[in-house]
Design an enzyme around this catalytic site. Structure first.
Site, short mmCIF file in Angstrom:
data_model
loop_
_atom_site.label_atom_id
_atom_site.label_comp_id
_atom_site.label_asym_id
_atom_site.label_seq_id
_atom_site.Cartn_x
_atom_site.Cartn_y
_atom_site.Cartn_z
CG HIS A 196 -2.11 -0.85 1.06
ND1 HIS A 196 -2.60 -1.66 2.05
CD2 HIS A 196 -2.91 -1.05 0.00
CE1 HIS A 196 -3.65 -2.31 1.61
NE2 HIS A 196 -3.86 -1.96 0.37
NE ARG A 297 -13.47 8.18 -8.48
CZ ARG A 297 -12.24 8.48 -8.85
NH1 ARG A 297 -11.65 9.56 -8.39
NH2 ARG A 297 -11.58 7.69 -9.68
NE ARG A 333 -18.05 7.82 -11.42
CZ ARG A 333 -16.96 7.14 -11.06
NH1 ARG A 333 -16.13 6.69 -11.98
NH2 ARG A 333 -16.68 6.94 -9.79
CD GLU A 422 -15.47 3.36 -16.00
OE1 GLU A 422 -14.61 3.47 -15.11
OE2 GLU A 422 -16.69 3.35 -15.77
CG ASN A 445 -8.30 4.26 -12.46
OD1 ASN A 445 -7.28 4.64 -12.99
ND2 ASN A 445 -8.98 5.00 -11.60
CG ASP A 446 -13.23 0.24 -13.65
OD1 ASP A 446 -12.90 -0.79 -13.02
OD2 ASP A 446 -13.92 1.13 -13.14
NE ARG A 456 -10.37 0.03 -9.79
CZ ARG A 456 -11.03 1.15 -10.07
NH1 ARG A 456 -11.94 1.16 -11.03
NH2 ARG A 456 -10.80 2.25 -9.41
CB CYS A 493 -11.66 11.17 -15.58
SG CYS A 493 -12.83 9.82 -15.81
C1 PEP Z 1 -11.68 4.67 -13.78
O1 PEP Z 1 -12.12 3.52 -13.76
O2 PEP Z 1 -10.63 5.00 -14.37
C2 PEP Z 1 -12.40 5.75 -13.07
C3 PEP Z 1 -12.03 7.01 -13.18
O3 PEP Z 1 -13.42 5.38 -12.28
P1 PEP Z 1 -13.21 4.72 -10.81
O4 PEP Z 1 -11.76 4.68 -10.52
O5 PEP Z 1 -14.03 5.55 -9.90
O6 PEP Z 1 -13.81 3.34 -11.06
MG MG Z 2 -14.19 3.19 -13.17
#
Ligand code: PEP
Ligand code: MG
Length: 571
Positions: A196, A297, A333, A422, A445-446, A456, A493
Site C-alpha cells: 500500500h 464522483r 458522474r 471503461e 483504471n477500469d 484492479r 479521468c
Molecule cells: C476509472 O475507472 O478510471 C475511473 C475514473 O473510475 P473509478 O476509478 O471511480 O472506477
Molecule cells: Mg471506473
C-alpha cells in the site's frame, strides 16, 4: 548509519539499496515514525478474564471505527485502503482468537498482540501479495495495543520542516494522512513494490524506496538523498549534490509556475485540464488552477447510508459544487455502485465475479429510480447556477446503453450527456457511441482492468494494470480517433491522466482533456506546454510500439523534451 563529520566514510559514499516504489528524487533530513508500543516485560496477572476479553474486542473495534472515520473524510484509493483496514480489524476470527486467549488468562494487550502476530505469520508464510498485507495487521496490532496500554498512537513525526519519512513499514492509515508539503520522500525497511505504501506514494507523487534493509540504521536528522527510480538512498550526500537537487526542484517548480490557465500543447492545441473530485470542500477545490471538474464522483453522497439521499438533499449538494465552480465545466458522474463500490441499498444479489457483474450503469436495470432521481437532482441544481454542467454514466458497454442514457439526461433538460469508456467493447465501438452522446471520458483504471483481465484490487497484478500497457493505449487511440472523426471531446479521468510523462502520449492518441487530482495538474500542464502536437503523436507511436510498460516509459523518456523526461525522475 549515523555519521559525524569527522568519522566514517566520506560524504555520499554510503548508498543503501532498496526497491523502487515511486519515482522522483529528493534530499532532506530523516524523520522516523513514532515508536510502536511495546508490551511491558512484566505481564500482570489477570483477575477477570471476561473483562479482558471484552476489552480486547472493544480495542479492535475502536481501531476499526478509527479507520472508518478516516476513510469518511478521504476519497478514492485512500478511502478504499482505510475501509479495507477497518474490515480486517473487524475480522470475527481475529476477535475470537484474541478473546479466547484473554479468557485463558492473558491480559487484553497481550492477547491482541499474540493473535495479530499469529495472523501475520500466516500471511508472511503465504508470501507474495498476502505477505505484503502483513504490515496492515501490524498496524492494527499496534493501534489496539496502544489503546489497551493507554499509550499514544504510533504515528507520523511532525518535525516542522521538510523531511524524508523513514519507517519500518509505513502503515496505510499513515500513508494516506501524509503531509505532502513536508514529506519529500519515503523510505521503508520492509514492503514491496505492490505494498500500500508504494501504491499510495505513487498516487501522492512522493518519491519512495521500499524494502530497504539499511533504513533501519537511519537516525533522525541524518540527511539522505532518495532516488525513487534507482531504489537507492544515499546517506550524508555530498552537499553539492543536495544543492543540485534542491536547485533542480526549485527550477522545476518555477518552470511549472510559468504556465497557468487553460492547458495546451506547445503549438497551441487546447487540452482542458480538469479536476477529479469526491467528498471535500468544493470551494477549496475550485481555488486550484483548473478549467473545472472532469469527474465528480457522486458515490460519496451515497456511502455509509441505509437509504439513498432524497432528491432535495442531492440537489443541494450538487448546487454547492456547481456554484463553487462558477461558469466552469462540471462533469457529474452518475452513481457508480457495485463491485469495488458496494452500497447497502443496491443489492445486486450473489455474484461470483462482481467486477463483471451488475455495476455502474448496469445497476439502473435493477434500480431505475436511483438513476432518474439523481438526474432530476442534477438538472434542478444546474437550473439554479451558471456552471457548464455535463452528466456522464460509468461502465457503459454498448451504443444502445449510451443512447438510452443520453435520452434520460436530455429528457431532464440537461444539454450535455456523455459516457465513460471503461469497457474494451465500448472503446472499440466509440465511434458509434459518439453518435449518441456529446463527449466520452476514458476511465483508464477500469479500462486497464478489463483489457488486461487483471483485478484492479490486486496489488500483485500492478504491472498488468499499468496504463502504459500498449493494449490499453491502443484502445485509447481507437477512442481518440473516434472523437476526432465525430468532432467530440475525449477525456481521460483515470489515474493515467495524472502522469506527466504519459500526458503528451495521451494527447498524441487523440485525447482532448485530462482530469486528475489537483496536485497533479501543474506537472501535466508543463509537460503538455513543452511538446507540439506532432511530438505528442511521435511519443504515442513509441509507447504503442513497446512490449511492456517499462519499455514504453523508457522509450518515451528518451524522446520527450529533456526537461519533462528529467522531471519525471527528479523532484
Ligand atoms: C476509472 O475507472 O478510471 C475511473 C475514473 O473510475 P473509478 O476509478 O471511480 O472506477
Ligand atoms: Mg471506473
Amino acid at each position: 548509519m549515523e555519521k559525524s563529520a569527522t568519522e566514517g566514510p566520506p560524504p555520499g559514499t554510503e548508498t543503501l539499496q532498496g526497491v523502487t516504489a515511486a519515482p522522483g528524487t529528493a534530499a532532506a533530513p530523516v524523520a522516523r515514525m513514532g515508536p510502536r508500543p511495546r508490551l511491558p516485560e512484566h505481564r500482570p496477572t489477570v483477575a477477570d478474564p471476561g473483562a479482558e476479553s471484552e476489552a480486547a474486542h472493544r480495542a479492535l473495534s475502536r481501531v476499526a471505527d478509527g479507520f472508518d472515520a478516516q476513510a469518511g473524510v478521504l476519497e478514492g484509493e485512500a478511502a478504499e485502503v482505510l475501509s479495507a483496514l477497518a474490515t480486517m480489524a473487524r475480522d470475527p476470527e481475529l476477535a475470537r482468537r484474541a478473546g479466547e486467549r484473554a479468557e485463558g488468562g492473558e491480559p487484553a494487550a497481550w492477547a491482541v498482540h499474540a493473535s495479530c502476530d499469529t495472523y501475520r505469520e500466516l500471511l508472511l508464510a503465504a508470501g507474495g501479495y498476502l505477505a505484503e498485507r502483513a504490515a496492515d495487521l501490524a498496524d492494527i496490532r499496534d493501534r489496539a495495543v496502544a489503546l489497551l496500554l493507554d499509550e499514544p498512537m504510533p504515528g507520523l513525526p511532525d518535525p516542522g520542516v521538510d523531511h524524508v519519512l523513514v519507517a519500518d513499514d509505513l502503515a496505510p492509515a499513515d500513508t494516506v494522512r501524509l503531509d505532502t508539503r513536508r514529506v519529500q520522500a519515503i523510505v521503508t525497511h520492509k514492503g514491496g513494490p505492490t505494498s500500500h505504501t508504494a501504491i499510495l506514494a505513487r498516487a501522492l507523487g512522493v518519491p519512495a524506496v521500499v524494502g530497504c534493509p539499511g533504513a533501519a540504521g537511519l537516525r533522525d536528522g541524518t540527511v539522505v538523498a532518495v532516488d525513487g527510480d534507482a531504489g537507492t538512498v544515499t546517506v550524508d550526500p555530498d552537499p553539492l549534490r543536495v544543492q543540485d537537487l534542491a536547485r533542480r526542484a526549485a527550477e522545476r517548480r518555477s518552470a511549472w509556475a510559468e504556465h497557468s490557465g487553460p492547458g495546451h500543447t506547445l503549438d497551441g492545441t487546447s487540452v482542458a485540464l480538469l479536476l477529479n473530485l469526491g467528498e471535500g470542500e468544493p470551494a477549496e477545490a475550485a481555488e486550484h488552477d483548473s478549467e473545472g471538474v472532469g469527474l465528480l464522483r457522486t458515490e460519496f453522497l451515497f456511502l455509509d447510508r441505509a437509504e439513498p439521499p432524497s432528491v432535495a438533499e442531492q440537489t443541494e449538494v450538487y448546487q454547492r459544487v456547481l456554484e463553487a465552480f462558477g461558469g466552469r465545466t462540471v462533469t457529474v458522474r452518475t452513481l457508480d455502485a457495485g463491485s469495488d463500490k458496494p452500497l447497502a441499498f443496491v443489492d445486486t444479489g450473489q455474484e461470483d465475479n462482481p467486477a463483471l457483474g451488475v455495476r455502474g450503469y448496469r445497476t439502473a436495470g435493477l434500480f431505475p429510480e436511483l438513476l432518474t432521481e439523481q438526474i432530476t437532482a442534477i438538472a434542478a441544481a444546474a437550473r439554479k447556477t451558471a456552471a457548464h454542467v455535463r452528466v456522464m454514466a460509468p461502465m457503459i458497454s454498448t451504443p444502445a446503453e449510451a443512447a438510452e442514457f443520453a435520452e434520460l439526461v436530455r429528457g431532464e433538460g440537461l444539454p450535455e450527456a456523455g459516457v465513460m469508456i471503461e469497457v474494451p467493447g465500448a472503446a472499440l465501438l466509440a465511434d458509434r457511441i459518439l453518435q449518441h452522446v456529446d463527449f466520452v471520458s476514458l476511465g483508464t483504471n477500469d479500462l486497464a482492468q478489463y483489457t488486461m483481465a487483471a483485478d484492479r484490487t490486486l496489488g500483485s497484478l500492478s504491472e498488468l494494470l499499468d496504463p502504459w500497457q500498449a493494449a490499453v493505449l491502443e484502445l485509447v487511440g481507437v477512442v481518440g480517433r473516434a472523437g476526432e472523426h465525430r468532432g467530440r471531446s475525449v477525456g481521460v479521468c483515470g489515474e493515467a491522466a495524472a502522469d506527466p510523462l504519459l500526458a503528451p502520449v495521451l494527447v498524441g492518441l487523440g485525447v482532448t482533456s485530462l482530469s486528475a487530482v489537483p496536485a497533479a495538474l501543474p506537472a501535466v500542464r508543463y509537460a503538455l506546454a513543452r511538446h507540439t502536437l506532432d511530438q505528442c503523436r511521435r511519443l504515442a507511436e513509441l509507447a504503442l510500439a513497446a512490449d511492456g510498460p517499462e519499455q514504453a516509459r523508457q522509450a518515451v523518456r528518451a524522446a520527450a523534451v529533456p526537461e519533462v523526461a528529467a522531471g519525471d525522475q527528479v523532484v
